[in-house]
Each structure stands twice: as structure tokens, then as C-alpha cells.
Scaffold this motif. Sequence first.
Motif, short mmCIF file in Angstrom:
data_model
loop_
_atom_site.label_atom_id
_atom_site.label_comp_id
_atom_site.label_asym_id
_atom_site.label_seq_id
_atom_site.Cartn_x
_atom_site.Cartn_y
_atom_site.Cartn_z
N ASP A 52 37.16 38.71 42.41
CA ASP A 52 38.02 37.79 43.21
C ASP A 52 39.03 37.01 42.54
OD1 ASP A 52 36.15 37.89 45.65
OD2 ASP A 52 34.74 36.68 44.58
N LEU A 53 38.71 36.84 41.06
CA LEU A 53 39.65 36.32 40.35
C LEU A 53 39.66 37.04 38.70
CD1 LEU A 53 41.47 33.91 39.52
CD2 LEU A 53 39.27 32.68 38.73
N VAL A 54 40.80 36.94 38.17
CA VAL A 54 40.85 37.41 36.84
C VAL A 54 41.74 36.36 35.92
CG1 VAL A 54 41.83 39.29 35.16
CG2 VAL A 54 41.33 39.79 37.69
N THR A 55 40.79 36.15 34.66
CA THR A 55 41.74 35.23 33.91
C THR A 55 42.00 36.15 32.56
OG1 THR A 55 39.73 34.70 32.56
CG2 THR A 55 40.11 33.13 34.48
N LEU A 56 43.29 36.08 32.46
CA LEU A 56 43.91 36.80 31.51
C LEU A 56 44.38 36.48 30.16
CD1 LEU A 56 44.34 39.99 31.21
CD2 LEU A 56 46.46 39.63 32.62
N ASP A 57 44.10 36.51 29.08
CA ASP A 57 44.86 36.37 27.83
C ASP A 57 45.96 37.15 27.61
OD1 ASP A 57 45.27 35.00 25.44
OD2 ASP A 57 43.88 36.27 24.27
#
Length: 125
Positions: A52-57
Motif C-alpha cells: 500500500d505504501l513505500v518509503t524510499l531513501d
Amino acid sequence: MAKKLQTVLIVDDSPISRKMLKSCFPKEREFQFHEAGDGLQALNLYRELKPDLVTLDLTMPVMDGFTALAEIRAFDPEAMVIVCTADVQDKSLQEVTDKGAFMILAKPPSKGSVLEALTRVEESA
């Protein structure tokens, strides 16, 4: 009606950063977390899980976050990606916005900034 997020893919080459970000998510919610240490792992996991969600550096080995963002969005134009970075240069922020990031979350994250981001994502769905 707002969509409740459940599956979250946290992408960062630093295990400490991943743990810190995960700790900022509301404890009363039952999120299913998955983690990747580089952009290529993230892309493969995204294709498998469709979270549902990606947090991406942005700064990572193998495949950086800029490339991973473009690849994820090419695979799924509806992908919900929040860039979580310490790189706050205008050029970098403009590039990730142009590549389809939903928003940018500055490192280090806080419980408040993560909650605000989650609320914005869920209200946009």
C-alpha cells in the motif's frame, strides 16, 4: 472514504534508519512491514507484494532511490511512494517529484511527521 494502509515497504540501506522509521508508525495500527536495503530489492519486493505504501531513501547501493522510484512507478503508475531522505537539495526534491513521489519526508522522521504523511496518503486514496 479514506483507504487504510496495511502493507508498508521500507527501503533504506541503513538497518538503523529502517528500524527508526518503523518505530514512528502508530503502534495502535497493525501494519505489515517489509524491508529492503537497496532499490533493486525494493523493486523486486514491490512486484511481489504490491504494498500500500513505500518509503524510499535516495542514496543506496546497487540501485539508488531515484532509479527505484522511476522503476516502481513504471511498473505501477498508482504506486504510493514517500521519499524519506536527508537530501533536501532543490534539484533532488524536484527530480523525485517529477518521477512521481507522493511526498518527501525529511530525515530523521518523527512520529508526528509520519502520522501526518500517513493521513495525507490515506485521504488521497
